[in-house]
Design a protein around this motif. Structure first.
Motif, mmCIF file in Angstrom:
data_model
loop_
_atom_site.group_PDB
_atom_site.id
_atom_site.type_symbol
_atom_site.label_atom_id
_atom_site.label_comp_id
_atom_site.label_asym_id
_atom_site.label_seq_id
_atom_site.Cartn_x
_atom_site.Cartn_y
_atom_site.Cartn_z
ATOM 1 N N ALA A 1 0.820 -1.213 0.000
ATOM 2 C CA ALA A 1 0.000 0.000 0.000
ATOM 3 C C ALA A 1 0.851 1.259 0.000
ATOM 4 O O ALA A 1 0.573 2.219 -0.739
ATOM 5 C CB ALA A 1 -0.932 -0.010 1.217
ATOM 6 N N TRP A 2 1.913 1.281 0.789
ATOM 7 C CA TRP A 2 2.785 2.457 0.816
ATOM 8 C C TRP A 2 3.524 2.627 -0.507
ATOM 9 O O TRP A 2 3.767 3.766 -0.949
ATOM 10 C CB TRP A 2 3.762 2.356 1.987
ATOM 11 C CG TRP A 2 3.114 2.653 3.304
ATOM 12 C CD1 TRP A 2 2.809 1.756 4.277
ATOM 13 C CD2 TRP A 2 2.658 3.923 3.772
ATOM 14 N NE1 TRP A 2 2.189 2.385 5.329
ATOM 15 C CE2 TRP A 2 2.085 3.707 5.059
ATOM 16 C CE3 TRP A 2 2.673 5.208 3.248
ATOM 17 C CZ2 TRP A 2 1.540 4.754 5.812
ATOM 18 C CZ3 TRP A 2 2.123 6.245 4.012
ATOM 19 C CH2 TRP A 2 1.578 6.014 5.258
ATOM 20 N N ALA A 3 3.870 1.517 -1.144
ATOM 21 C CA ALA A 3 4.511 1.613 -2.463
ATOM 22 C C ALA A 3 3.548 2.206 -3.485
ATOM 23 O O ALA A 3 3.927 3.048 -4.316
ATOM 24 C CB ALA A 3 4.998 0.233 -2.905
ATOM 25 N N LEU A 4 2.281 1.780 -3.432
ATOM 26 C CA LEU A 4 1.283 2.339 -4.341
ATOM 27 C C LEU A 4 1.074 3.824 -4.055
ATOM 28 O O LEU A 4 0.928 4.635 -4.985
ATOM 29 C CB LEU A 4 -0.025 1.562 -4.196
ATOM 30 C CG LEU A 4 -1.166 1.957 -5.131
ATOM 31 C CD1 LEU A 4 -0.757 1.862 -6.600
ATOM 32 C CD2 LEU A 4 -2.396 1.091 -4.861
ATOM 33 N N ALA A 5 1.075 4.189 -2.795
ATOM 34 C CA ALA A 5 0.956 5.605 -2.435
ATOM 35 C C ALA A 5 2.098 6.413 -3.035
ATOM 36 O O ALA A 5 1.898 7.535 -3.534
ATOM 37 C CB ALA A 5 0.934 5.754 -0.917
ATOM 38 N N ALA A 6 3.305 5.849 -3.013
ATOM 39 C CA ALA A 6 4.464 6.546 -3.572
ATOM 40 C C ALA A 6 4.307 6.769 -5.068
ATOM 41 O O ALA A 6 4.716 7.803 -5.608
ATOM 42 C CB ALA A 6 5.737 5.764 -3.274
ATOM 43 N N VAL A 7 3.719 5.799 -5.762
ATOM 44 C CA VAL A 7 3.478 5.960 -7.201
ATOM 45 C C VAL A 7 2.500 7.103 -7.439
ATOM 46 O O VAL A 7 2.719 7.969 -8.303
ATOM 47 C CB VAL A 7 2.953 4.644 -7.813
ATOM 48 C CG1 VAL A 7 2.414 4.869 -9.222
ATOM 49 C CG2 VAL A 7 4.058 3.593 -7.835
#
Length: 262
Positions: A72-78
């Motif tokens: 989820a945090w990786a998707l937020a970064a995108v």
């Protein structure tokens, strides 16, 4: 193609078109290429982003100990790297569970949700005996020698893989990393997002294949009952991979929803 580094992994995503941003989150045993029909069709009206999640496609390997929260945090970064503000986020199957986890941690980045043939995690949506059967099936699938590994899960299609996407599916299948799929399925088996559903306040589309054998319509009905004002659209004679089995009808439903909530 763009790359953002987050959580010790290089995350690759494609971006096409102009306009309000729509982010597409793929399922387990796939990568951003599964959204090829939607990326091409929607780019006339939207900025369409399709990521390869950590451990998939062109993205880097999964760091040790990667959790659902880390996806989820990786998707937020995108979404932050795209830089167009809150996104309309669509996730299919495992991708829908990741999208829910994104909403748990970063609701400020989510303008609307499109939950497609998905689950509130297997634990959150399926009976315990079904979860146990899937875990055992995954164990057998992943235990074979790498040269014999086939990432195709049972029950993905209502009437077999669509012929026009045969080359795409074969290419994605060749690139699946067994170690990544093992982590995806393990996290899915343990995930229970059912507590989050009543707290969703953004516009939500539930888009389901009528004949989905992996996430049956009963799961969609449970989502509809739990999420205030959720809209359920079913695609007739379509299974779990609804975006590839009925791409035109699928894309039309996404376009109509995104226009209203842009």
């Amino acid at each position: 193609m763009a790359v953002v580094r987050v959580g010790g992994a290089d995350v690759v995503y494609t971006r096409l078109g102009r306009g309000p941003v729509v982010v597409l989150v793929h399922g387990a045993g796939a990568d951003g290429r599964m959204w090829e029909p939607q990326v091409e069709a929607l780019a006339d009206e939207f900025t369409v982003v399709a990521w390869d999640e950590p451990g998939s496609g062109r993205s880097g390997a999964l760091p040790a100990g990667f959790r659902l929260e880390d996806f989820a945090w990786a998707l937020a970064a995108v979404i932050e790297d795209v830089g167009l503000g809150p996104a309309q986020v669509a996730g299919l199957s495992w991708g829908g569970t990741v999208a829910l986890e994104l909403y748990r941690w970063r609701p400020d980045l989510v303008r609307s949700l499109m939950l497609v043939d998905t689950y509130a995690g297997w634990k959150g949506s399926l009976a315990p005996e079904e979860v146990a059967a899937r875990v055992e099936g995954a164990r057998r699938m992943l235990a074979v020698p790498r040269e014999e590994f086939d990432p195709t899960l049972p029950g993905l299609y209502a009437a077999g893989p669509p012929e026009r996407f045969a080359a795409l599916l074969e290419a994605m299948g060749r690139d699946v990393r067994p170690e990544s799929m093992a982590i995806q399925l393990s996290l899915m088996a343990e995930a229970d997002e059912s507590d989050l559903l009543p707290r969703i306040t953004v516009p939500t589309l539930l888009l389901w294949g009528e004949l989905d054998a992996r996430s049956p319509l009963d799961v969609a009905y449970a989502f509809r009952d739990a999420i205030a004002h959720a809209e359920l659209v079913t695609l007739p004679e379509v299974g779990h991979m609804s975006n590839l089995e009925a791409p035109e009808a699928f894309t039309a439903a996404v376009r109509a929803f995104c226009r209203v909530h842009a």
